[in-house]
Scaffold this motif. Structure first.
Motif, mmCIF file in Angstrom:
data_model
loop_
_atom_site.group_PDB
_atom_site.id
_atom_site.type_symbol
_atom_site.label_atom_id
_atom_site.label_comp_id
_atom_site.label_asym_id
_atom_site.label_seq_id
_atom_site.Cartn_x
_atom_site.Cartn_y
_atom_site.Cartn_z
ATOM 1 N N MET A 1 5.743 -9.917 -7.094
ATOM 2 C CA MET A 1 5.176 -9.158 -5.708
ATOM 3 C C MET A 1 3.586 -9.563 -5.750
ATOM 4 S SD MET A 1 6.317 -6.415 -3.339
ATOM 5 C CE MET A 1 6.430 -5.247 -4.429
ATOM 6 N N PHE B 1 -0.091 -9.352 -3.617
ATOM 7 C CA PHE B 1 -0.816 -9.239 -2.357
ATOM 8 C C PHE B 1 -1.958 -9.609 -2.130
ATOM 9 C CE2 PHE B 1 1.578 -5.165 -3.712
ATOM 10 C CZ PHE B 1 2.733 -5.370 -2.997
ATOM 11 N N ALA C 1 3.031 4.284 1.361
ATOM 12 C CA ALA C 1 1.608 4.863 1.276
ATOM 13 C C ALA C 1 1.389 5.089 2.607
ATOM 14 C CB ALA C 1 0.700 3.804 0.668
ATOM 15 N N THR D 1 -3.490 7.824 -8.627
ATOM 16 C CA THR D 1 -3.346 6.379 -8.325
ATOM 17 C C THR D 1 -4.501 5.385 -8.632
ATOM 18 O OG1 THR D 1 -1.751 7.106 -6.570
ATOM 19 C CG2 THR D 1 -2.711 5.083 -6.037
ATOM 20 N N MET D 2 -5.567 6.016 -8.164
ATOM 21 C CA MET D 2 -6.914 5.267 -8.473
ATOM 22 C C MET D 2 -7.216 5.081 -9.789
ATOM 23 S SD MET D 2 -6.752 7.739 -5.739
ATOM 24 C CE MET D 2 -5.937 6.936 -4.416
ATOM 25 N N ILE E 1 -2.950 -2.736 -3.728
ATOM 26 C CA ILE E 1 -1.582 -2.093 -3.829
ATOM 27 C C ILE E 1 -0.787 -2.224 -2.252
ATOM 28 C CG2 ILE E 1 -1.841 -0.827 -5.710
ATOM 29 C CD1 ILE E 1 -2.668 1.764 -3.922
ATOM 30 N N ASP E 2 -1.422 -2.971 -1.307
ATOM 31 C CA ASP E 2 -0.802 -2.912 0.117
ATOM 32 C C ASP E 2 -0.486 -1.591 0.600
ATOM 33 O OD1 ASP E 2 0.398 -4.402 2.350
ATOM 34 O OD2 ASP E 2 2.387 -3.950 1.445
ATOM 35 N N CYS E 3 -1.553 -0.865 0.599
ATOM 36 C CA CYS E 3 -1.452 0.558 0.963
ATOM 37 C C CYS E 3 -2.067 0.961 2.494
ATOM 38 C CB CYS E 3 -2.215 1.689 0.265
ATOM 39 S SG CYS E 3 -4.207 1.390 0.505
ATOM 40 N N LYS E 4 -2.629 -0.282 2.993
ATOM 41 C CA LYS E 4 -3.156 -0.454 4.512
ATOM 42 C C LYS E 4 -4.265 0.332 4.806
ATOM 43 C CE LYS E 4 0.812 -2.682 5.165
ATOM 44 N NZ LYS E 4 0.970 -4.116 4.843
ATOM 45 N N PRO F 1 -8.658 2.605 -1.606
ATOM 46 C CA PRO F 1 -8.456 3.440 -2.766
ATOM 47 C C PRO F 1 -8.698 2.864 -4.225
ATOM 48 C CG PRO F 1 -6.615 3.724 -1.172
ATOM 49 C CD PRO F 1 -7.512 2.484 -0.699
ATOM 50 N N SER F 2 -8.457 1.417 -4.110
ATOM 51 C CA SER F 2 -8.460 0.667 -5.336
ATOM 52 C C SER F 2 -9.859 -0.071 -5.618
ATOM 53 C CB SER F 2 -7.264 -0.007 -5.777
ATOM 54 O OG SER F 2 -6.969 -0.628 -4.450
ATOM 55 N N ILE G 1 0.825 8.072 -3.192
ATOM 56 C CA ILE G 1 -0.526 8.128 -3.753
ATOM 57 C C ILE G 1 -0.886 9.601 -4.030
ATOM 58 C CG2 ILE G 1 -2.909 7.989 -2.798
ATOM 59 C CD1 ILE G 1 -2.319 5.581 -1.141
ATOM 60 N N LYS H 1 -5.827 -6.137 -7.580
ATOM 61 C CA LYS H 1 -6.016 -4.356 -7.575
ATOM 62 C C LYS H 1 -5.387 -3.827 -6.251
ATOM 63 C CE LYS H 1 -9.882 -2.637 -8.873
ATOM 64 N NZ LYS H 1 -11.584 -2.723 -8.929
ATOM 65 N N PHE I 1 1.783 3.877 -7.126
ATOM 66 C CA PHE I 1 0.925 2.898 -6.110
ATOM 67 C C PHE I 1 1.535 2.788 -4.654
ATOM 68 C CE2 PHE I 1 -0.146 0.211 -10.142
ATOM 69 C CZ PHE I 1 -1.283 1.007 -10.344
ATOM 70 N N ILE J 1 -4.946 2.232 -11.255
ATOM 71 C CA ILE J 1 -5.427 0.997 -10.988
ATOM 72 C C ILE J 1 -6.522 0.615 -11.954
ATOM 73 C CG2 ILE J 1 -6.271 -0.557 -9.257
ATOM 74 C CD1 ILE J 1 -5.285 1.350 -7.097
ATOM 75 N N THR K 1 9.328 -1.245 -7.122
ATOM 76 C CA THR K 1 8.333 -1.024 -5.987
ATOM 77 C C THR K 1 7.035 -1.577 -6.263
ATOM 78 O OG1 THR K 1 7.576 0.550 -7.786
ATOM 79 C CG2 THR K 1 9.551 1.360 -6.209
ATOM 80 N N VAL K 2 6.015 -1.275 -5.375
ATOM 81 C CA VAL K 2 4.737 -1.935 -5.600
ATOM 82 C C VAL K 2 4.304 -1.441 -7.288
ATOM 83 C CG1 VAL K 2 2.436 -1.800 -5.209
ATOM 84 C CG2 VAL K 2 4.027 -1.898 -3.237
#
Lengths: 185, 719
Positions: free
Chosen positions: A57, A59, B605, B210-211, A20-23, A143-144, B205, A18, B202, B214, B232-233
Motif C-alpha cells: 500500500m 500513498f 488518524a 509516530t513522528m 502515512i495518509d493521516c489527512k 506530522p512526517s 498517532i 514518509k 502510523f 517515521i 494497517t498503514v
C-alpha cells in the motif's frame, strides 16, 4: 528545472514514502483556504497491490503542480488563470467565468469548481502565507514532514539540496507542462 | 536554558530536512513558522500538542503547530486542524438542557444555568439522602479540567470516582511498573530495531512516537517489525508484516526470550547488576521454543529466531514497543509483562534508542481545602478483586457489573465528564441498562454524545479554544509542561468545568472546596516552572519543554527501582503473593468456531476514540464504517463489498456494510469505532454505520481489570 532566469522559482519536493495518509495536510488546507465540503485542493492517492499476506500500500500526496508551461493558463479564455514571476499559478476570481476549460486542460486533475464562488479554484501554494515568509499550511502541519517547499533557484535551499542529492521524478512529464512537484524515489 | 537552545535549533530560519535531520538525531523542525497566534494546547486527543490559534476579528481563522513544544514535533494533525469546526458546529451544545421526554427520546428543554444547577443538585441530594454519597458515581476521561470534576465527586463524599485507564492503558502501565517500578517511554527517534505488536502508530498517532518512527524507519533506515492481524498503514511501512494469529503475542515474545537466553544473547552485565529472577526466567522460557510458538502464532519458527537474534544484536538500540491502547485479551497484563522482561534482558533500559524512564517538567500545585476521606469503600471492590491495580482510577467493567447487580450497595446517580460510556465501554446494552437504573444522570460535554442523549441534564462545557485550563505536565524523553489559554470568547452560553463544579458545589454546600479562580490555580502552578516569570512565559509561549534527552541517569549501582526488591523484577514476588503468575505463563486463547470470526478493533488518524466523526472536515474521510472481511470467508458466505450484513454476538446485533479486503486475516473481522450514533445531534453519523460497542462482550484482563476488547466472536451473514 529552473531553466528560466527568475529571482525565485517556488517548487515542492514530496517524499511519498514518509506519507502515512493521516489527512493533516488536507484538513489544514481546508481550514487555511476555506475550501468547501466535497472539493479539495490537495489529496492523497492510495495504491494497493499484492495478495495476502504479501500486500503493498503506497500513498502519494497530490495537488497543483505549478507547472512551468501550465496548460490551464494556455486555455483560459479570459486570462483569469495566470502565473506569477515566481512560478505560482493562480486564478483571478474576478476574471474567472467558470467555463471549466482549465479543469479539463489540467493533466493532474488539480482544479475544481467552487460551488460557493462559482469560479474555478485550486492550490495556490498558500501564496498569502508564502509572501509573508511562512510555509504553505500543508507543509507546516505535516506530522512526517513529507513536503519540502522552497526556491528552486536558491542553491542553498534544502529543496535544492534534496533535488541535487536524491533521485526524483515528476508526474506526466510527457505533457510538456513542466510540473514543479518533485517526487523523491 | 535548555529551551533556548531548542529554539535556536529550530529557528535557524532554514529547513532541517533529511538526511541532515537524521544525522542530528534531534527533533525534526518545520522551519519558519507563523508565530502570530495565541499559544494554546490542543484537546482533540490525549497528545496535547502545542499550537498557535490565529484569530481574525474575534473568529478563529486557523490553528498552526507551535514548534516550541519538543513533544509535539512541530506538527498539527487532521483532528487538531479540525478543532475550529467544533467551535462553530451548528449542532454544538449551546446552553444547559433538561430532558423533556423519555430518556433517549431526544426531547429537551433549554434552561438557565441556575435551573440546571438547582435541578442536578436536588437530584444528587436526594440520592445522597437515600443511599449515602457512595450512591453517586463520577466518571471522567482525562483532560486539563478533569481535576475539578473529580474533586467535586470526592468533596461530595463519593468513593466512586471512576477514571478512564481501565478502558485504556492500565494493563500496560501496571505491567511495566510491576517490572521497573515506573512506566518508561520508547526512544523511537534513535532505535535501530523496533518491534511493534498491534500498536498501529502510523494511524493511532502518539507524539512524539509516530513522528520519530517515521524519521527512524524512513530516514535512518531503522528496521520495523510489525505484528497485526490487519494490514494497517503501519504494516505497509514496516520492513516485515506478520499477520499473527490474534491472542498469541505472548507466545511470540516468550519464544524470542527462549532464543535470546538459550543462545546467551542477553546483556549479561546488565542482567547481573540490575535485575532479579534471571535463573527462574531462564528455566521458565525453556519450553517456549520457536517451533512451539510457530504453532501458536502462525509465524514461522525461522522468522521468530531470526527476529530474536536481530533484536538482541541491535540492542541497546532495540525496543519491543509497549503500545498503549485498550487491552485486547484477558491475559493482557502478562503479555505486556513479557514485553517488559524482553526489553530488560537485552539491556535497552535507559539507553539512547532504548527504553527510557520519563523525565518531568516541574510545576507548582495550587493548595485547596481538603475533604474527608469517603466512609464507604468503592462499589467496584477494586482493592479486593484487583489488589495490584490503581484503586483511585477504579476498574470500569467490574464496576458496571456491580452497579447492575446493586452490590455491594446501590448506585443511583451518575455524573459524567468528557466521556461517552455508550461507546467507550463494550456491551452498549449493559451501559444502557446501567443508565436506566439510575435516578439521575448528568453529563458535561461539548457535543451531544450518545451518553448525553440519554442523560437527564446536559451541561455544555466551553470548547478548549474558549477556555483557560490548568497547566499540564507531560512526562517523557522530551518532557513538556503545556498551558491552554482562551483564544476566543465562548460563542454560546457555555461554562468551563471549574465554573460548572462551582455552580453545583454552591448548591451542595461544598463551596469552601472550590473557593478559587482558574487564574489563581494557574499562577500557583506557573510559579515553579523552570523558567523565569513562568506565567508570562506560558502566556507568550504556551509551553516549557526540554529538547535534550537525558540517558543513563538510572544506570548506576546505587539506583533503587521502585519495586519490592529495588531491582528490575523479571520474577515478581508481588505478583505471586497476589495469586498471579510471577512469570508470564502462556495459555492458548479460545479460537472462533468455524462459522464465526474474532472482532478486532483499531484506530484511524482522523478519529479520536468514538468522537469527532461528525466534524465535516474529518467526516469527509470517514463517511461510514464498514466490516472488513477477508475474500476467502466472504466467498464462502457469498458476501461482496457493499452488501448489507447482519453481525451478531452474545451482546447484540448490528447491520453494517461489507468491505471485502485481503488486508485482514481470514479468521477476523474489523470495524472502525465512532459510528452508528443514537444522538440525532450528531447528524452525519446518526444511524450511519454501526457501533462496535453494541457487539463487544464484557471481558477484562485478570490482573489489571482493563477491558479486554478482542475477546468477542461474531456471526456474519447477509442481512
Amino acid at each position: 528545472m529552473g531553466t528560466k532566469t527568475k529571482t525565485k522559482r517556488y517548487a515542492m519536493v514530496i517524499d511519498s514514502k514518509k506519507c502515512i495518509d493521516c489527512k493533516a495536510c488536507v484538513v489544514a488546507c481546508k481550514a487555511e483556504n476555506k475550501v468547501p465540503e466535497g472539493v479539495f485542493r490537495n489529496w492523497i492517492s492510495v495504491e494497493r497491490s499484492g495478495d495476502y499476506p504479501k500486500l503493498r500500500m503506497t500513498f502519494e500526496p497530490e495537488q497543483c503542480h505549478h507547472c512551468d508551461e501550465p496548460s490551464c493558463v494556455r486555455v483560459c479564455p479570459t486570462g483569469a488563470s495566470w502565473q506569477r514571476e515566481d512560478g505560482i499559478v493562480l486564478v483571478d476570481y474576478d476574471a474567472c467565468i467558470g467555463c471549466k476549460y482549465c479543469i479539463i486542460a489540467c493533466p493532474y486533475e488539480a482544479r475544481y469548481h467552487n460551488p460557493e464562488t462559482h469560479t474555478v479554484d485550486k492550490c495556490t501554494f498558500c501564496v498569502h502565507r508564502v509572501d509573508k515568509g511562512d510555509l504553505p499550511a500543508c507543509v507546516e502541519t505535516c506530522p512526517s514532514k513529507v513536503r519540502v517547499f522552497g526556491d528552486l533557484n536558491d542553491p542553498k535551499s534544502p529543496l535544492h539540496q534534496l533535488l541535487a542529492t536524491r533521485r526524483h521524478e515528476v508526474k506526466n512529464p510527457q505533457t510538456g507542462n513542466g510540473p514543479q512537484l518533485y517526487y523523491l524515489l | 536554558m535548555e529551551r533556548r537552545t531548542f529554539i535556536e535549533l529550530l529557528g535557524a530560519g532554514t529547513l532541517l530536512v533529511p538526511p541532515l535531520a537524521c544525522k542530528l538525531r534531534g527533533p525534526i523542525a518545520a522551519g519558519p513558522t507563523n508565530l502570530n497566534g495565541i499559544p494554546t494546547t490542543c484537546e482533540l486527543c490525549p497528545n496535547k500538542c502545542s499550537l498557535l490559534a490565529v484569530v481574525k476579528e474575534g473568529r478563529l481563522a486557523k490553528l498552526n503547530p507551535n514548534p516550541e513544544n519538543p513533544k509535539s514535533r512541530a506538527m498539527l494533525c487532521a483532528r487538531g486542524n479540525a478543532a475550529i469546526q467544533q467551535v462553530y458546529d451548528p449542532d454544538r451544545l449551546k446552553q444547559p438542557l433538561i430532558r423533556a421526554g423519555e430518556r433517549g427520546e431526544g426531547k429537551w428543554r433549554p434552561v438557565s444555568w441556575d435551573e440546571a444547577f438547582d435541578f442536578a443538585a436536588n437530584k444528587l441530594k436526594a440520592v445522597k439522602e437515600k443511599h449515602g454519597p457512595e450512591g453517586s458515581l463520577w466518571s471522567s476521561t482525562e483532560g486539563f479540567q478533569e481535576v475539578f470534576f473529580k474533586n467535586l465527586g470526592q468533596a461530595f463524599g463519593s468513593p466512586n470516582v471512576m477514571r478512564h485507564p481501565t478502558l485504556c492503558l492500565a494493563s500496560m502501565t501496571l505491567a511495566y511498573s510491576t517490572t521497573f517500578g515506573t512506566v518508561p517511554s520508547f526512544d523511537l527517534l534513535n532505535a535501530d530495531y523496533v518491534i511493534m505488536a498491534g500498536a498501529n502508530r502510523f494511524e493511532s498517532i502518539i507524539t512524539p512516537d509516530t513522528m520519530d518512527l517515521i524519521g527512524g524507519t524512513m530516514e535512518r533506515k531503522a528496521k520495523l517489525i510489525y505484528l497485526d492481524p490487519r494490514f494497517t498503514v503501519t504494516a505497509s511501512k514496516a520492513d516485515e508484516w506478520h499477520p499473527i494469529k490474534p491472542g498469541t503475542d505472548l507466545a511470540f515474545i516468550l519464544a524470542m526470550l527462549n532464543v535470546i537466553l538459550t543462545e546467551e544473547r542477553h546483556d549479561k552485565a546488565f542482567v547481573e547488576t540490575y535485575t532479579l529472577g534471571f535463573e527462574q526466567l531462564l528455566e521458565h522460557v525453556k519450553p517456549y521454543t520457536p517451533a512451539w510458538a510457530e504453532k501458536e502464532t502462525e509465524i514461522p519458527a525461522a522468522d521468530i529466531t531470526r527476529i530474536a537474534r536481530a533484536f538482541a544484536d541491535a540492542a541497546p538500540r532495540a525496543v519491543f514497543y509497549a503500545g498503549r491502547r485498550s487491552s485486547w485479551y484477558t491475559n493482557d497484563f502478562q503479555m505486556r509483562r513479557a514485553q517488559a522482561i524482553l526489553n530488560a534482558v537485552v539491556g535497552n533500559w535507559d539507553r539512547e534508542g532504548g527504553m527510557v524512564p520519563n523525565r518531568k517538567v516541574a510545576k507548582g500545585e495550587f493548595t485547596f481545602m481538603p475533604w474527608d476521606d469517603p466512609k464507604a469503600s468503592r462499589v467496584d471492590e477494586v482493592e479486593k478483586a484487583f489488589p495490584l491495580a490503581n484503586a483511585k482510577d477504579g476498574v470500569y467493567l467490574p464496576l458496571r457489573e456491580n452497579v447492575l447487580k446493586g452490590t455491594p450497595y446501590p448506585v443511583k446517580a451518575w455524573m459524567i465528564y468528557k466521556q461517552d460510556p455508550m461507546h467507550a465501554l463494550p456491551d452498549q446494552g449493559k451501559t444502557l441498562e446501567m443508565i436506566q437504573q439510575m435516578d439521575f444522570v448528568g453529563v458535561v460535554d461539548i457535543a451531544m454524545s450518545d451518553t448525553a442523549w440519554y442523560a437527564d441534564v446536559v451541561f455544555p462545557e466551553s470548547h478548549y479554544l474558549e477556555r483557560t485550563d490548568p497547566i499540564e505536565v507531560m512526562p517523557g524523553i522530551w518532557p513538556a509542561a503545556v498551558y491552554r489559554q482562551q483564544a476566543v470568547k465562548p460563542l454560546h452560553d457555555t461554562k468551563p468545568m471549574l465554573d460548572i463544579a462551582q455552580g453545583l458545589a454552591k448548591r451542595l454546600g461544598l463551596s469552601d472546596y472550590f473557593d478559587y479562580t482558574i487564574e489563581q490555580w494557574v499562577e500557583a502552578e506557573a510559579k515553579e516552572l523552570p523558567v523565569p516569570n513562568g506565567m508570562e512565559h506560558m502566556r507568550k509561549h504556551g509551553v516549557v519543554g526540554f529538547e535534550k534527552p537525558k540517558y543513563g541517569t538510572t544506570r548506576n549501582a546505587v539506583h533503587r527501582f521502585v519495586t519490592k526488591s529495588g531491582k528490575i523484577e523479571l520474577f515478581s514476588e508481588r505478583l505471586q503473593e497476589a495469586g498471579h503468575d510471577p512469570l508470564p505463563v502462556y495459555t492458548a486463547p479460545a479460537q472462533p468456531p468455524a462459522n464465526k470470526f474474532r472482532l478486532i478493533l483499531g484506530r484511524k488518524a482522523t478519529i479520536t476514540h468514538a468522537a469527532l466523526t461528525n466534524l465535516p472536515w474529518l467526516h469527509e474521510h470517514n463517511r461510514e464504517n464498514d466490516l472488513w472481511i477477508h475474500p476467502e470467508p466472504a466467498a464462502r458466505l457469498n458476501i461482496q463489498t457493499g452488501d448489507l450484513l447482519e453481525v451478531s454476538s452474545t451482546a447484540g446485533t448490528v447491520k453494517i456494510k461489507a468491505r471485502v479486503t485481503p488486508e485482514i486475516r481470514p479468521d477476523c473481522v474489523f470495524m472502525l469505532h465512532g459510528f452508528g450514533k443514537k444522538s440525532a445531534w450528531l447528524r452525519r453519523v446518526h444511524n450511519v454505520g454501526a457501533a462496535d460497542s453494541i457487539l463487544l462482550e464484557t471481558a477484562w484482563d485478570k490482573v489489571s481489570g482493563n477491558a479486554a476488547l478482542h475477546e468477542t466472536f461474531v456471526k456474519v451473514g447477509k442481512a
